[in-house]
Enzyme design. Structure first.
Site, PDB file in Angstrom:
ATOM      1  N   GLU A 153      36.354  35.824  40.033  1.00 41.07           N
ATOM      2  CA  GLU A 153      35.962  36.780  39.614  1.00 41.07           C
ATOM      3  C   GLU A 153      36.446  38.228  40.044  1.00 41.07           C
ATOM      4  O   GLU A 153      36.755  38.964  39.259  1.00 41.07           O
ATOM      5  CB  GLU A 153      34.082  36.832  39.413  1.00 41.07           C
ATOM      6  N   HIS A 181      39.739  39.133  38.796  1.00 50.53           N
ATOM      7  CA  HIS A 181      39.883  39.881  37.240  1.00 50.53           C
ATOM      8  C   HIS A 181      39.805  41.189  37.377  1.00 50.53           C
ATOM      9  O   HIS A 181      40.235  41.888  36.722  1.00 50.53           O
ATOM     10  CB  HIS A 181      38.688  39.104  36.420  1.00 50.53           C
ATOM     11  N   GLU A 219      43.569  34.215  33.029  1.00 53.66           N
ATOM     12  CA  GLU A 219      42.622  33.243  33.776  1.00 53.66           C
ATOM     13  C   GLU A 219      43.494  32.812  34.904  1.00 53.66           C
ATOM     14  O   GLU A 219      43.156  32.483  36.203  1.00 53.66           O
ATOM     15  CB  GLU A 219      42.257  32.077  32.874  1.00 53.66           C
TER      16      GLU A 219
HETATM   17 ZN   LIG Z   1      38.091  34.036  34.411  1.00 49.77          ZN
END
Ligand SMILES: [Zn+2]
Length: 315
Positions: free
Chosen positions: A170, A173, A223
């Site tokens: 996370e 990101h 991702e």
């Molecule tokens: Zn993700």
């Protein structure tokens, strides 16, 4: 209706029409068009930024401060919905999560790879554990540094290394500005959708096309990039990269257990690559990750310059 006008006027109109088409032709070849086109290309090139660690070049024009403002707005909405279910800071789970997150922030915000370090260091970082096991396993970090983690994913994490897998993913990101990257592409997708609609007159097909060809692959690429960056950060922070594989295997099992109807609610998976693909990718990075961990001088980890800074000291 122009047929009813006198010949002189019609001739004038015809001349006028010709002028119009010449103007249209001229428009495509005019200096103004060249300037606008050149300006747009310049804007695009000027706003091509490299992602940290992977060095992927992508177009981002949405500035950090705007991402932060959007984060503030989203934060209010989430707090309105889940505010009453957030665990108090006195809960042992809170210290567990904040200890792991603090290490990851220390390592990543001291890394040469990370861009806009001062901006990130100045963010008001905050951890919110949403205590509701009936919610799908999920975690996310808003661009204003607000971290949300659902108790349902903590069960799958099992240990600090599993927790580091989720939190570093996370955080990645955020470090790679993925939300600003997505926002930057929205006007392009809207323009493409309008052009396609003008050509075809069908909107569902355009949405499907843009989603299938542009949005979803871009999302899956982000991702995969977050997995890549996340694993490097956790290895640098002296967590065990092998445990990431075990975490994803447990996640795979949970995914299967929740199955069918529940899967549609699993937001965390919706635009994600298949879990088996993630595991295969992480396995292929393992020699490099082990090397990063070995080079991180883990036994003297506490000698990091800013290690003693606690990003969550406002508790
Ligand atoms: Zn993700």
């Amino acid at each position: 209706m122009f047929r009813h006008f006198t010949r002189t006027y019609a001739t004038y109109k015809r001349f006028n029409n010709t002028t119009k088409s010449v103007n249209y032709y001229n428009l495509l070849h005019s200096r103004k068009t060249l300037y606008v086109g050149g300006g747009l290309i310049g804007f695009y090139i000027y706003n091509l930024h490299e992602a940290p660690y992977t060095h992927r070049r992508r177009f981002i024009w949405v500035p950090f401060w705007l991402g932060e403002k959007i984060g503030d707005y989203t934060y209010k909405q989430i707090m309105y919905q889940y505010g009453s279910q957030i665990l108090p800071h006195s809960n042992p789970l809170y210290s567990k999560v904040s200890n792991v997150m603090n290490k990851l922030l220390q390592v990543s915000l001291n890394s040469e790879e990370t861009h806009q370090k001062q901006f990130l260091k100045n963010l008001n970082w905050e951890i919110n554990i949403i205590n509701n096991d009936s919610l799908p396993p999920n975690a996310f970090i808003l661009p204003n540094g607000k971290i949300f983690i659902f108790s349902s994913i903590l069960r799958i994490c099992q240990n600090d290394d599993g927790l580091a897998t989720v939190l570093s993913h996370e955080l990645s990101h955020q470090l790679a500005q993925h939300s600003n990257e997505q926002l930057s592409s929205q006007p392009i997708y809207m323009a493409l959708s309008t052009i396609l609609y003008t050509l075809t007159g069908v909107s569902w097909f355009n949405d499907l096309l843009i989603n299938g060809v542009l949005t979803m692959p871009a999302s899956r690429e982000m991702e995969s990039e977050a997995d890549h960056i996340g694993c490097e950060i956790l290895a640098r922070a002296c967590f065990d990269p092998k445990q990431s594989i075990y975490f994803w295997q447990r996640m795979n099992q949970a995914e299967k257990r929740l199955g069918g109807e529940a899967n549609a609610r699993l937001e965390w998976f919706s635009s994600h690559p298949a879990t088996s693909r993630r595991i295969a990718d992480i396995e292929s990075w393992m020699p490099k990750l082990e090397q990063i961990k070995a080079d991180s001088n883990c036994h003297s980890f506490y000698q990091f310059d800013e290690f003693h800074r606690n990003f969550f000291k406002r508790t």
